[in-house]
Design a protein around this motif. Sequence first.
Motif, PDB file in Angstrom:
ATOM      1  N   ALA A 150       4.718   5.193   2.549  1.00 24.52           N
ATOM      2  CA  ALA A 150       5.174   6.565   2.796  1.00 24.52           C
ATOM      3  C   ALA A 150       5.093   6.903   4.277  1.00 24.52           C
ATOM      4  CB  ALA A 150       4.324   7.541   1.979  1.00 24.52           C
ATOM      5  N   LEU A 151       4.036   6.414   4.936  1.00 31.84           N
ATOM      6  CA  LEU A 151       3.886   6.655   6.369  1.00 31.84           C
ATOM      7  C   LEU A 151       4.974   5.931   7.157  1.00 31.84           C
ATOM      8  CD1 LEU A 151       2.005   8.034   8.438  1.00 31.84           C
ATOM      9  CD2 LEU A 151       0.771   5.854   8.608  1.00 31.84           C
ATOM     10  N   ASN A 171       8.279   7.685   7.092  1.00 33.15           N
ATOM     11  CA  ASN A 171       8.348   8.964   7.801  1.00 33.15           C
ATOM     12  C   ASN A 171       9.151   8.780   9.089  1.00 33.15           C
ATOM     13  OD1 ASN A 171       7.534  11.051   9.784  1.00 33.15           O
ATOM     14  ND2 ASN A 171       6.220  11.742   8.115  1.00 33.15           N
ATOM     15  N   THR A 188       0.844  -1.197   0.000  1.00 27.05           N
ATOM     16  CA  THR A 188       0.000   0.000   0.000  1.00 27.05           C
ATOM     17  C   THR A 188       0.879   1.247   0.000  1.00 27.05           C
ATOM     18  OG1 THR A 188      -1.610  -1.231   1.348  1.00 27.05           O
ATOM     19  CG2 THR A 188      -1.912   1.156   1.154  1.00 27.05           C
ATOM     20  N   PRO A 189       1.007   1.926  -1.125  1.00 29.05           N
ATOM     21  CA  PRO A 189       1.924   3.074  -1.240  1.00 29.05           C
ATOM     22  C   PRO A 189       1.759   4.133  -0.158  1.00 29.05           C
ATOM     23  CG  PRO A 189       1.097   2.455  -3.393  1.00 29.05           C
ATOM     24  CD  PRO A 189       0.340   1.625  -2.399  1.00 29.05           C
ATOM     25  N   SER A 190       0.532   4.453   0.213  1.00 24.01           N
ATOM     26  CA  SER A 190       0.323   5.486   1.226  1.00 24.01           C
ATOM     27  C   SER A 190       0.859   5.042   2.589  1.00 24.01           C
ATOM     28  CB  SER A 190      -1.166   5.821   1.342  1.00 24.01           C
ATOM     29  OG  SER A 190      -1.919   4.669   1.701  1.00 24.01           O
ATOM     30  N   LEU A 191       0.722   3.753   2.891  1.00 27.71           N
ATOM     31  CA  LEU A 191       1.242   3.232   4.155  1.00 27.71           C
ATOM     32  C   LEU A 191       2.763   3.116   4.122  1.00 27.71           C
ATOM     33  CD1 LEU A 191      -1.406   0.488   5.036  1.00 27.71           C
ATOM     34  CD2 LEU A 191      -1.156   2.782   6.006  1.00 27.71           C
TER      35      LEU A 191
END
Length: 241
Positions: free
Chosen positions: A56-57, A60, A51-54
């Motif tokens: 990125a998270l 972080n 999951t790309p958004s996860l």
Amino acid sequence: MAFSTQGIFDRARDVSSINYAEVKPFLKWVYAWMFVGLLTTAGVAAFVASTPSLVALALNPIVAILSFIVQIGLVIVLSAMIKRLSPTAAAMMFMVYAALLGFSLSMVFIAFSLGSIAVAFGTTALLFGAMTMFGFTTNIDLTRFQGIFMMGLIGLFIAIIINVIVGSSFLQFIISLFGVVLFMGLTAYDTQNLKRMATAPELQADGTMVAKYAIFGALGLYINFINIFLFLLQLMGGSSD
């Protein structure tokens, strides 16, 4: 995670006088919880990595640090307050820890090929199984090595910090090799302590204590398994690039 039954169950028996039938009910729950923890970690790691958004998270720095702090806090609380926690609270904390670790380890699926991960996991399972069997069957009192294990953990931590600064590939190889050997030893040590713990009259007479300490034992073995896997993965290499 090296732990001792001393101060928890003082009437636990000598390992040489223990038979499998006595400890089977407790140990089956220990390994069941450990399996659930590993399955949770692997599932969360795979989901986050896909999951790309996860991803990125997880990349972080602030989120990564906070996740690490919460994980350490959960381990400390579970270890220090297991007597006071309810089985439900202990189970929830263990599952949250396993899920958070899966979130952190999602980067493994990005940094390494699936083939390398599979080989490292299979090798870990074999080594872990062998050391568990040794810890369960040996009549050698492994508590005599508790100080050595603690010194090894401290030394490993210091070496990792140093290598973060110097970035030596040779030192990383030594760290990984030492880490595999150390956590294999801790697996045998923790298994023997769980075997001894399972004979304690206090535990055998109380189903609530069995539930709580099964999770406590599973946590220690789970941490050993994860560390053997990660150090083996570093030794084997196999970048996905």
